[in-house]
Design an enzyme around this catalytic site. Structure first.
Site, PDB file in Angstrom:
ATOM      1  N   TYR A   1     -18.131  -8.581 -31.745  1.00  0.00           N
ATOM      2  CA  TYR A   1     -18.777  -8.660 -30.436  1.00  0.00           C
ATOM      3  C   TYR A   1     -17.224  -9.240 -30.100  1.00  0.00           C
ATOM      4  O   TYR A   1     -16.973 -10.648 -30.208  1.00  0.00           O
ATOM      5  CB  TYR A   1     -19.539  -9.052 -29.851  1.00  0.00           C
TER       6      TYR A   1
ATOM      7  N   PHE B   1     -30.187  -0.804 -27.573  1.00  0.00           N
ATOM      8  CA  PHE B   1     -29.970   0.120 -26.382  1.00  0.00           C
ATOM      9  C   PHE B   1     -31.159  -0.040 -25.490  1.00  0.00           C
ATOM     10  O   PHE B   1     -32.025   1.107 -25.411  1.00  0.00           O
ATOM     11  CB  PHE B   1     -29.545   1.719 -26.669  1.00  0.00           C
TER      12      PHE B   1
ATOM     13  N   THR C   1     -25.209   3.325 -19.956  1.00  0.00           N
ATOM     14  CA  THR C   1     -25.142   3.313 -19.043  1.00  0.00           C
ATOM     15  C   THR C   1     -27.116   3.371 -18.868  1.00  0.00           C
ATOM     16  O   THR C   1     -27.842   4.460 -20.026  1.00  0.00           O
ATOM     17  CB  THR C   1     -25.039   4.984 -18.714  1.00  0.00           C
ATOM     18  N   PRO C   2     -27.710   2.513 -18.428  1.00  0.00           N
ATOM     19  CA  PRO C   2     -28.996   2.139 -18.250  1.00  0.00           C
ATOM     20  C   PRO C   2     -29.158   3.457 -17.921  1.00  0.00           C
ATOM     21  O   PRO C   2     -29.525   4.264 -17.393  1.00  0.00           O
ATOM     22  CB  PRO C   2     -29.318   0.741 -17.562  1.00  0.00           C
TER      23      PRO C   2
HETATM   24  N1  LIG Z   1     -26.400  -2.665 -33.778  1.00  0.00           N
HETATM   25  C1  LIG Z   1     -26.297  -1.517 -33.534  1.00  0.00           C
HETATM   26  O1  LIG Z   1     -25.062  -0.333 -34.004  1.00  0.00           O
HETATM   27  C2  LIG Z   1     -26.322  -2.170 -31.915  1.00  0.00           C
HETATM   28  C3  LIG Z   1     -25.751  -1.192 -31.353  1.00  0.00           C
HETATM   29  C4  LIG Z   1     -25.224  -1.919 -29.691  1.00  0.00           C
HETATM   30  C5  LIG Z   1     -25.806  -2.986 -29.200  1.00  0.00           C
HETATM   31  N2  LIG Z   1     -26.755  -3.455 -30.286  1.00  0.00           N
HETATM   32  C6  LIG Z   1     -26.713  -5.222 -29.814  1.00  0.00           C
HETATM   33  O2  LIG Z   1     -28.037  -5.019 -29.220  1.00  0.00           O
HETATM   34  C7  LIG Z   1     -28.179  -5.175 -27.771  1.00  0.00           C
HETATM   35  C8  LIG Z   1     -29.261  -3.935 -26.758  1.00  0.00           C
HETATM   36  O3  LIG Z   1     -27.674  -3.661 -26.416  1.00  0.00           O
HETATM   37  P1  LIG Z   1     -27.008  -3.429 -25.610  1.00  0.00           P
HETATM   38  O4  LIG Z   1     -26.431  -4.814 -24.564  1.00  0.00           O
HETATM   39  O5  LIG Z   1     -25.526  -2.409 -25.640  1.00  0.00           O
HETATM   40  O6  LIG Z   1     -27.314  -2.439 -24.338  1.00  0.00           O
HETATM   41  P2  LIG Z   1     -29.337  -2.354 -23.471  1.00  0.00           P
HETATM   42  O7  LIG Z   1     -29.660  -3.926 -23.720  1.00  0.00           O
HETATM   43  O8  LIG Z   1     -29.912  -1.077 -22.998  1.00  0.00           O
HETATM   44  O9  LIG Z   1     -28.177  -2.783 -21.889  1.00  0.00           O
HETATM   45  C9  LIG Z   1     -27.724  -3.373 -21.529  1.00  0.00           C
HETATM   46  C10 LIG Z   1     -26.758  -2.817 -20.303  1.00  0.00           C
HETATM   47  O10 LIG Z   1     -27.929  -2.770 -19.082  1.00  0.00           O
HETATM   48  C11 LIG Z   1     -27.925  -3.790 -17.840  1.00  0.00           C
HETATM   49  N3  LIG Z   1     -28.698  -4.126 -17.653  1.00  0.00           N
HETATM   50  C12 LIG Z   1     -29.516  -5.523 -18.859  1.00  0.00           C
HETATM   51  N4  LIG Z   1     -30.522  -5.730 -17.743  1.00  0.00           N
HETATM   52  C13 LIG Z   1     -29.982  -5.290 -17.247  1.00  0.00           C
HETATM   53  C14 LIG Z   1     -31.000  -5.086 -15.314  1.00  0.00           C
HETATM   54  N5  LIG Z   1     -32.686  -5.817 -15.524  1.00  0.00           N
HETATM   55  N6  LIG Z   1     -30.812  -4.164 -14.575  1.00  0.00           N
HETATM   56  C15 LIG Z   1     -29.854  -3.494 -14.528  1.00  0.00           C
HETATM   57  N7  LIG Z   1     -28.824  -3.634 -15.620  1.00  0.00           N
HETATM   58  C16 LIG Z   1     -29.635  -4.831 -16.406  1.00  0.00           C
HETATM   59  C17 LIG Z   1     -25.979  -4.413 -18.695  1.00  0.00           C
HETATM   60  O11 LIG Z   1     -25.483  -5.123 -18.037  1.00  0.00           O
HETATM   61  P3  LIG Z   1     -24.962  -6.394 -17.251  1.00  0.00           P
HETATM   62  O12 LIG Z   1     -24.098  -6.119 -18.183  1.00  0.00           O
HETATM   63  O13 LIG Z   1     -24.754  -6.374 -15.930  1.00  0.00           O
HETATM   64  O14 LIG Z   1     -26.945  -6.775 -16.424  1.00  0.00           O
HETATM   65  C18 LIG Z   1     -25.965  -3.152 -19.537  1.00  0.00           C
HETATM   66  O15 LIG Z   1     -24.978  -3.117 -18.734  1.00  0.00           O
HETATM   67  C19 LIG Z   1     -27.072  -5.857 -27.674  1.00  0.00           C
HETATM   68  O16 LIG Z   1     -26.357  -6.443 -26.778  1.00  0.00           O
HETATM   69  C20 LIG Z   1     -26.238  -5.885 -29.103  1.00  0.00           C
HETATM   70  O17 LIG Z   1     -26.279  -7.112 -29.539  1.00  0.00           O
HETATM   71  C21 LIG Z   1     -26.102  -3.466 -31.587  1.00  0.00           C
END
Ligand SMILES: NC(=O)c1ccc[n+]([C@@H]2O[C@H](COP(=O)([O-])OP(=O)(O)OC[C@H]3O[C@@H](n4cnc5c(N)ncnc54)[C@H](OP(=O)(O)O)[C@@H]3O)[C@@H](O)[C@H]2O)c1
Length: 291
Positions: A61, A211, A217-218
């Site tokens: 990252y 996710f 894209t939430p």
């Molecule tokens: N193993 C893998 O392949 C893999 C893949 C992807 C992710 N991950 C891990 O999983 C974690 C979670 O996934 P992710 O961060 O990609 O996706 P997520 O948690 O599903 O969503 C993150 C998105 O939602 C927005 N968001 C968060 N809280 C919100 C709220 N209360 N209201 C509106 N929008 C909100 C964030 O934008 P803002 O920043 O504006 O809040 C960001 O765009 C990652 O941080 C990573 O550590 C692992």
């Protein structure tokens, strides 16, 4: 109302099921520095102040960026903090994600994580298997798991997890080394692992959805909006609360670069959901789960 247990044993410690995913702290496209470094550091410190003791990260990252932010914000680490990282990819100079799954790549990635996090040993390392994030593909991961197991023997890795994998790959890995967590794509609308989560739980394996809010894209759903209004919470809080109710081994790592969103997301642990609300939320994904 259905209430839910809020902790789970991970890596020899007890973690709060509301954790934090650090991926969103890097720059756009998970590449380069954050647009607001001070806020990124503040988000990490606030997460711990709000009770998070499970952080998900990777040295790919940024690359290096989120690990360096974690180190700057939180080192020396509090005793109960479990930092889970992952190996299996590298970034090129344009930010493209390239597989790095040769044993030598895995060893190099473990050392990158150790250096940038400022640790002598990593609590948990997930082997991130490259491929379609919507449907992990079958194929042997024996060489890669054996490489991680060897690093565990050396004391550089305490526990092994797997990401973007199938049940057959977990079973293959378990013949080599204990598996403590599985990190796959799962949320209110993407339910491919539904039948598997409870089986992992019975084995004491944490299921950590990536996710959880839908990713970059939430989730957008009229039904979710309506249910959220009916319980007096935001849609994102309800989506996370549903995951907490889904099974006790589901650990949450929602990602955010925003203090306001972090605080909002943490409310999920306090939100009870009625059986009616849970059934309506299940219907969004077109399935019925057991609680
Ligand atoms: N193993 C893998 O392949 C893999 C893949 C992807 C992710 N991950 C891990 O999983 C974690 C979670 O996934 P992710 O961060 O990609 O996706 P997520 O948690 O599903 O969503 C993150 C998105 O939602 C927005 N968001 C968060 N809280 C919100 C709220 N209360 N209201 C509106 N929008 C909100 C964030 O934008 P803002 O920043 O504006 O809040 C960001 O765009 C990652 O941080 C990573 O550590 C692992």
């Amino acid at each position: 109302m259905t209430t839910t247990q809020l902790t789970w044993p991970l890596a020899g410690r007890t973690v709060n099921r509301m954790g934090y995913g650090a991926m969103q702290l890097a720059g756009p496209g998970v590449f380069g520095p954050p647009k607001d470094r001070a806020t990124a550091l503040a988000v990490l410190r606030e997460a711990l102040a709000l009770g998070v003791n499970h952080i998900d990260t990777s040295d790919f990252y940024g690359p290096h960026v989120t690990n360096q932010l974690i180190r700057e914000a939180l080192h020396p680490y509090q005793d109960d903090l479990v930092i889970v990282t992952k190996v299996g990819a590298v970034r090129d100079s344009q930010g493209a994600w390239l597989p790095a799954l040769e044993p030598a790549d895995i060893e190099r990635s473990v050392h990158d994580n150790l250096r940038n996090l400022g640790l002598d040993a990593l609590d948990v390392v997930n082997l991130r298997v490259m491929g379609d994030i919507h449907a992990p593909s079958e194929g042997s991961i024996e060489r890669q798991v054996a490489a991680l197991a060897a690093l565990r023997e050396k004391g550089l890795v305490r526990h092994v997890g797997l990401s973007n994998v199938t049940a057959a790959q977990v079973a293959e890995a378990q013949r080599i080394v204990p598996v403590v967590c599985v990190q796959n794509h799962y949320n209110l609308v993407h339910r491919a692992d539904d039948a598997w989560i409870d089986d992992l739980g019975r084995q004491g394996i944490a299921y950590v959805p990536f996710f959880p809010l839908g990713g970059f894209t939430p989730i957008q759903s009229d039904a979710l909006d309506r249910i959220a209004r009916s319980v007096g919470a935001t849609p994102m809080t309800v989506a996370l609360a549903w995951l907490l109710h889904r099974a006790p081994n589901v650990l949450l790592i929602p990602g955010t670069s925003s203090l306001a969103h972090l605080r909002e997301n943490m409310q999920a642990a306090l939100l009870p959901l009625s059986d009616v609300a849970l059934a309506e939320l299940d219907a969004i994904g077109g399935r019925a789960a057991t609680y």
